[in-house]
Structures are given as structure tokens and as C-alpha cells.
Design a protein around this motif. Structure first.
Motif, mmCIF file in Angstrom:
data_model
loop_
_atom_site.group_PDB
_atom_site.id
_atom_site.type_symbol
_atom_site.label_atom_id
_atom_site.label_comp_id
_atom_site.label_asym_id
_atom_site.label_seq_id
_atom_site.Cartn_x
_atom_site.Cartn_y
_atom_site.Cartn_z
ATOM 1 N N GLY A 21 0.805 -1.218 0.000
ATOM 2 C CA GLY A 21 0.000 0.000 0.000
ATOM 3 C C GLY A 21 0.833 1.261 0.000
ATOM 4 N N ALA A 22 0.305 2.298 -0.617
ATOM 5 C CA ALA A 22 1.016 3.573 -0.663
ATOM 6 C C ALA A 22 0.065 4.701 -0.299
ATOM 7 C CB ALA A 22 1.600 3.795 -2.051
ATOM 8 N N ASP A 23 -1.040 4.363 0.353
ATOM 9 C CA ASP A 23 -2.024 5.376 0.732
ATOM 10 C C ASP A 23 -1.372 6.390 1.657
ATOM 11 O OD1 ASP A 23 -3.463 3.349 -0.310
ATOM 12 O OD2 ASP A 23 -4.471 2.801 1.568
ATOM 13 N N HIS A 24 -2.018 7.530 1.732
ATOM 14 C CA HIS A 24 -1.501 8.537 2.652
ATOM 15 C C HIS A 24 -1.648 7.999 4.078
ATOM 16 C CE1 HIS A 24 -0.836 12.216 4.818
ATOM 17 N NE2 HIS A 24 -0.428 12.765 3.701
ATOM 18 N N PRO A 25 -0.575 8.062 4.886
ATOM 19 C CA PRO A 25 -0.687 7.580 6.268
ATOM 20 C C PRO A 25 -1.661 8.437 7.071
ATOM 21 C CG PRO A 25 1.611 7.930 5.643
ATOM 22 C CD PRO A 25 0.770 8.549 4.575
ATOM 23 N N ARG A 26 -1.984 7.963 8.246
ATOM 24 C CA ARG A 26 -2.885 8.715 9.111
ATOM 25 C C ARG A 26 -2.267 10.034 9.555
ATOM 26 N NH1 ARG A 26 -5.740 3.896 12.654
ATOM 27 N NH2 ARG A 26 -7.394 3.610 11.136
ATOM 28 N N GLY A 27 -3.164 10.994 9.823
ATOM 29 C CA GLY A 27 -2.699 12.291 10.300
ATOM 30 C C GLY A 27 -3.445 12.681 11.562
ATOM 31 N N TYR A 28 -2.792 13.425 12.445
ATOM 32 C CA TYR A 28 -3.416 13.894 13.678
ATOM 33 C C TYR A 28 -3.007 15.354 13.876
ATOM 34 C CZ TYR A 28 -4.765 14.173 18.602
ATOM 35 O OH TYR A 28 -5.361 14.528 19.783
ATOM 36 N N VAL A 29 -3.964 16.211 14.204
ATOM 37 C CA VAL A 29 -3.648 17.619 14.469
ATOM 38 C C VAL A 29 -3.489 17.808 15.972
ATOM 39 C CG1 VAL A 29 -4.413 20.005 14.289
ATOM 40 C CG2 VAL A 29 -4.870 18.405 12.415
ATOM 41 N N TRP A 35 -9.416 12.082 20.609
ATOM 42 C CA TRP A 35 -8.761 10.770 20.541
ATOM 43 C C TRP A 35 -8.431 10.430 19.098
ATOM 44 C CZ3 TRP A 35 -6.518 8.532 24.367
ATOM 45 C CH2 TRP A 35 -7.019 8.633 25.664
ATOM 46 N N SER A 36 -7.360 9.702 18.917
ATOM 47 C CA SER A 36 -6.998 9.184 17.591
ATOM 48 C C SER A 36 -7.963 8.062 17.228
ATOM 49 C CB SER A 36 -5.586 8.599 17.615
ATOM 50 O OG SER A 36 -5.572 7.403 18.381
ATOM 51 N N GLU A 37 -7.828 7.567 16.015
ATOM 52 C CA GLU A 37 -8.501 6.336 15.616
ATOM 53 C C GLU A 37 -8.005 5.215 16.546
ATOM 54 O OE1 GLU A 37 -6.420 8.094 13.698
ATOM 55 O OE2 GLU A 37 -7.527 8.786 11.936
ATOM 56 N N PRO A 66 -6.913 -9.623 11.787
ATOM 57 C CA PRO A 66 -8.081 -9.315 12.619
ATOM 58 C C PRO A 66 -7.868 -8.047 13.441
ATOM 59 C CG PRO A 66 -7.203 -11.521 13.093
ATOM 60 C CD PRO A 66 -6.287 -10.892 12.104
ATOM 61 N N LYS A 67 -8.983 -7.449 13.813
ATOM 62 C CA LYS A 67 -8.966 -6.262 14.657
ATOM 63 C C LYS A 67 -8.322 -6.637 15.998
ATOM 64 C CE LYS A 67 -12.287 -2.894 16.137
ATOM 65 N NZ LYS A 67 -13.297 -2.850 17.100
ATOM 66 N N PRO A 68 -7.511 -5.757 16.576
ATOM 67 C CA PRO A 68 -6.918 -6.064 17.883
ATOM 68 C C PRO A 68 -7.978 -6.421 18.930
ATOM 69 C CG PRO A 68 -5.885 -4.123 16.951
ATOM 70 C CD PRO A 68 -7.012 -4.485 16.036
ATOM 71 N N ALA A 69 -7.612 -7.297 19.859
ATOM 72 C CA ALA A 69 -8.551 -7.768 20.877
ATOM 73 C C ALA A 69 -8.906 -6.657 21.872
ATOM 74 C CB ALA A 69 -7.949 -8.960 21.618
ATOM 75 N N HIS A 70 -7.990 -5.709 22.073
ATOM 76 C CA HIS A 70 -8.245 -4.631 23.034
ATOM 77 C C HIS A 70 -7.975 -3.274 22.391
ATOM 78 C CE1 HIS A 70 -8.291 -7.952 25.722
ATOM 79 N NE2 HIS A 70 -7.001 -8.187 25.589
ATOM 80 N N ARG A 71 -8.770 -2.283 22.830
ATOM 81 C CA ARG A 71 -8.663 -0.952 22.235
ATOM 82 C C ARG A 71 -7.416 -0.192 22.709
ATOM 83 N NH1 ARG A 71 -13.339 3.326 23.356
ATOM 84 N NH2 ARG A 71 -12.175 3.577 25.292
ATOM 85 N N THR A 72 -6.777 0.506 21.768
ATOM 86 C CA THR A 72 -5.676 1.416 22.094
ATOM 87 C C THR A 72 -5.922 2.698 21.319
ATOM 88 O OG1 THR A 72 -4.224 -0.508 21.987
ATOM 89 C CG2 THR A 72 -3.158 1.636 22.220
ATOM 90 N N ARG A 73 -5.724 3.844 21.951
ATOM 91 C CA ARG A 73 -5.820 5.111 21.236
ATOM 92 C C ARG A 73 -4.926 6.140 21.922
ATOM 93 N NH1 ARG A 73 -12.025 6.946 22.708
ATOM 94 N NH2 ARG A 73 -11.787 6.702 24.952
ATOM 95 N N ASN A 106 4.780 7.728 14.920
ATOM 96 C CA ASN A 106 3.962 6.533 14.953
ATOM 97 C C ASN A 106 3.912 5.969 16.360
ATOM 98 O OD1 ASN A 106 2.215 4.901 13.648
ATOM 99 N ND2 ASN A 106 3.636 4.389 12.014
ATOM 100 N N PHE A 107 2.893 5.182 16.589
ATOM 101 C CA PHE A 107 2.674 4.606 17.908
ATOM 102 C C PHE A 107 2.397 3.138 17.729
ATOM 103 C CE2 PHE A 107 1.327 8.964 17.865
ATOM 104 C CZ PHE A 107 1.953 9.481 18.984
ATOM 105 N N SER A 108 2.820 2.375 18.712
ATOM 106 C CA SER A 108 2.624 0.948 18.603
ATOM 107 C C SER A 108 2.404 0.381 19.997
ATOM 108 C CB SER A 108 3.874 0.360 17.955
ATOM 109 O OG SER A 108 3.846 -1.012 17.993
ATOM 110 N N ARG A 109 1.705 -0.708 20.034
ATOM 111 C CA ARG A 109 1.474 -1.392 21.302
ATOM 112 C C ARG A 109 1.835 -2.854 21.098
ATOM 113 N NH1 ARG A 109 -4.408 -2.116 24.345
ATOM 114 N NH2 ARG A 109 -3.726 -3.743 25.806
ATOM 115 N N VAL A 110 2.633 -3.392 22.000
ATOM 116 C CA VAL A 110 2.979 -4.812 21.937
ATOM 117 C C VAL A 110 2.187 -5.550 23.005
ATOM 118 C CG1 VAL A 110 4.821 -6.475 22.436
ATOM 119 C CG2 VAL A 110 5.257 -4.554 20.901
#
Ligand SMILES: *[C@@H]1O[C@H](CO)[C@@H](O)[C@H](O)[C@H]1NC(C)=O
Ligand SMILES: *[C@@H]1O[C@H](CO)[C@@H](O)[C@H](O)[C@H]1NC(C)=O
Length: 353
Positions: A28-36, A60-62, A73-80, A218-222
Motif C-alpha cells: 500500500g502507498a495510501d496517505h498515512p494517518r494524520g493527527y492535528v 482521541w486518535s482512531e 483481525p482487529k486487535p482484541a483490546h482498544r488502544t488510542r 507513529n505509535f505501537s502497542r505490543v
């Protein structure tokens, strides 16, 4: 995250990889997410609790998604997350929903992603080199490191590097390391001063940012699968889950070109529209050429001097000029009043007219 673990030993041995081993190309080459990020006049108290008045203005972010994107699959727990800034620092808040909060590491600069963690990656000038990584676990133990360039380009993690003036706080809504009950989750608060972020930029002068400036972030959760044994959480020997704000399209956070954008606004209240980066298509085209050159090099031991031979579809943006030397290559593309160049080490920047 895992890439780092796998990478530390693996990287040293990169040269030993069989020549045909392909470099995974992000999908994919879509525009990455943006946050103001809005500007705040009163900074949050960094205690991990997101009850400060100022956070109310920040949306809140997406919700985070799997690092590979929609195919997983969608992550099992929400992170934002959310962000704010002032003249001193960038402020980051994150909320990690989690029925079982656990953490073991207590020593600063340990390999934090061995525990469930929250991670931030920042490349202020967006050149894909000299970027920072911060990881923290639910015990508020931190690991900060500087990457000279992505591992895939021979980059090294400088562990002795410390984020000047960093403040972190973690609040647990529940109990730590107690499997007998269900928790709500944990929240993270970070103050990352501009002092120090400036040294990650080619011109050193653009921090703090100005209204409308955009940085790559970028943000990530392990998250690890576990079992409960003798009243304790025990991590399973399985690959971890990586949940991210903006999907990478490949299991590797060290592709700064795929990170999201934070746009700084001087306004104290929104909404302020995010402006997609008009240069994104040019940057993606140059990266496509970069990946094609490396794919060719891994097979045939050399770079190609003609873009036409690389198998990259012709683009309406034009055909980059290619220069190949014994050190690598440079692909250059004029775009309006700018000229964008990518090198064999993925460093990308505007060199002017
Ligand atoms: C988190 O860790 C930092 C640095 O060790 C410390 O100053 C701070 O008080 C801690 N706070 C919380 C709420 O966890
Ligand atoms: C980083 O940002 C990109 C662009 O939105 C996104 O695709 C990717 O998943 C993000 N990665 C992480 C780890 O947040």
C-alpha cells in the motif's frame, strides 16, 4: 518491538544473508494517518492520569489496528492516543484497554517490548534517518533509543542516547500482576521536550514547530499471549501482537516512510483540518524505486543505472534521474520548485531546485 530483538543479532549478520533474500516491501502507498495536535496554555501534570483539563480539548486518535493492516483481525483490546504541545514539549497520552495488566521490567533501558508496552517513534524532519524510539511498560519503566537509520539500511540503535527532560507517568486502572481479577487497563502520559528533538533534524532549528508544520510519528502497542500459572502471568513463547496507529503494511516499525503525521496547530481548540502531505506521492514513488533497486541488488549484486529497467510502472509524476556509484545510488525527482532525492540507505530529502 520484536523487530528490534530479532534485529539486534540479525542485523550484525545482515551481510551474511543469502543474496536472494528479499527485503519485504510494505503493502500500500495510501496517505498515512494524520493527527492535528492543538496547543495548550496549561501543560498536563505527567502522572499517568488523563484527568487534566487540557486533555479535554484534544480528540482521541482512531483505534489502533494490526501492524499489517486490514488483512489481519482487529486487535482484541482498544488502544488510542492523543497529543498536545506548547513551547516546551510535545505531550502524548495513551489509553490501553487491558483486562490483565502485567509488567516485569524495572530497569531503565531494558528491552521493554519483552513486556506488553506502548511505543512512540518520532522522525521530526521526515528524512527516514536519525529518529527516536521510546518504549514503556505498565511499571513506567522506559527504554529510549536513537536510530541512525532503519535497521534494513544498516542503521544502529544508540542505547546510550537519552531523551533530555523526558517525563513519563503510568496509571493503572486495576491491579498490576494480579491474574485473580479483571482490570480496565492502563494510561500513559509523556512530556517529550523540544530540547533534544531538534538534534534529530537536519537544520536543528525547527523545534519547537511552527503552526502547520508536520512531523512523522507513529505509535505501537505490543501485547503477548499468556497463561496463568501459580497465580502469575506467564508469557507464551509465541510471536507478539503489534497494534499500531497507522498500519505499516509489513511487520516492521522501522519503515519511517509509512508512519503517520502529526500536524502542529497554534490553536487551542479544534477542529483543525489535517492537510495531507502534497509530497507524499513523490516520496512513495522514490521509495518504490528504492525497493526495486534493493530487490535487484539482492539478486544480481548491483544497482541498475536506468529507471526504465527497474520494472516500476511509469508515473505521471515524471521519471526520476538515476545515478549509480560504487557506494550505491541516488534517485532524483523534480517536483515543482523542489527536487527530492532518495539514496541507497533510504534517506529522503528535498535538495532544493
Ligand atoms: C514514572 O517514572 C518517572 C521516571 O522514573 C518518575 O519520575 C515518575 O514519578 C513516575 N511516575 C508515575 C506516575 O509512574
Ligand atoms: C505508522 O504510520 C503508518 C502510516 O499511517 C501506519 O501505516 C503504520 O501502521 C504506523 N505504524 C505504527 C507502528 O503505528
Amino acid at each position: 518491538m520484536r523487530h528490534t530483538t530479532v534485529m539486534l543479532p540479525l542485523l550484525a549478520g545482515l551481510a551474511l544473508l543469502p543474496a536472494a533474500e528479499p527485503l519485504p516491501v510494505p503493502a500500500g502507498a495510501d496517505h498515512p494517518r494524520g493527527y492535528v495536535a492543538l496547543k495548550t496554555s496549561v501543560p498536563p501534570k505527567i502522572d499517568g492520569k488523563l484527568d487534566d483539563e487540557c486533555w479535554k480539548a484534544a480528540p482521541w486518535s482512531e483505534e489502533f489496528v494490526d501492524i499489517e493492516g486490514d488483512k489481519k483481525p482487529k486487535p482484541a483490546h482498544r488502544t488510542r492516543m492523543k497529543m498536545l504541545w506548547d513551547d516546551k514539549a510535545l505531550y502524548i497520552a495513551a489509553e490501553l484497554t487491558e483486562p490483565h495488566v502485567w509488567a516485569t521490567l524495572t530497569e531503565h533501558d531494558s528491552v521493554i517490548f519483552q513486556d506488553p508496552d506502548f511505543e512512540v517513534f518520532i522522525d521530526p524532519d521526515g528524512d527516514s534517518h536519525d529518529y527516536a524510539e521510546l518504549e514503556l511498560n505498565a511499571k513506567n519503566t522506559t527504554w529510549d533509543l536513537l536510530l541512525t537509520k532503519p535497521y534494513k539500511d544498516g542503521g544502529r540503535a544508540i542505547n546510550g542516547w537519552e531523551i533530555i527532560g523526558l517525563k513519563t507517568g503510568v496509571h493503572i486502572d486495576g491491579t498490576l500482576n494480579d491474574p485473580s481479577d479483571r482490570d480496565t487497563g492502563w494510561t500513559v502520559e509523556i512530556a517529550w521536550p523540544w530540547v533534544g528533538l531538534g538534534e534529530l533534524m537536519a537544520d536543528k532549528k525547527s523545534a519547537p514547530p511552527k503552526d502547520g508544520d508536520q512531523w512523522r510519528i507513529n505509535f505501537s502497542r505490543v501485547e503477548w499471549d499468556f497463561v496463568v500459572k501459580n497465580g502469575k502471568y506467564e508469557k507464551l513463547k509465541k510471536p507478539e501482537h503489534n497494534w499500531v496507529w497507522s498500519p505499516q503494511g509489513v511487520i516492521d516499525m522501522h519503515r519511517p516512510e509509512r508512519w503517520g503525521y502529526v500536524q502542529f496547530s497554534e490553536k487551542a481548540a479544534g477542529p483543525v483540518a489535517f492537510v495531507p502531505d502534497p509530497r507524499h506521492p513523490v516520496k512513495m514513488l522514490l521509495h518504490e524505486i528504492y525497493y526495486a533497486q534493493h530487490a535487484h541488488h539482492r539478486k544480481h549484486g548491483k544497482y541498475l543505472p536506468r529507471v526504465a529497467d527497474l520494472g516500476v510502472p511509469k508515473s505521471a509524476l515524471g521519471t526520476p534521474e538515476m545515478e549509480v556509484s560504487s557506494f550505491g545510488f541516488e534517485a532524483k525527482l523534480k517536483s515543482g520548485k523542489e527536487t527530492w532525492v532518495i539514496g541507497a540507505d533510504a534517506r529522503i530529502r528535498n535538495v532544493g531546485r
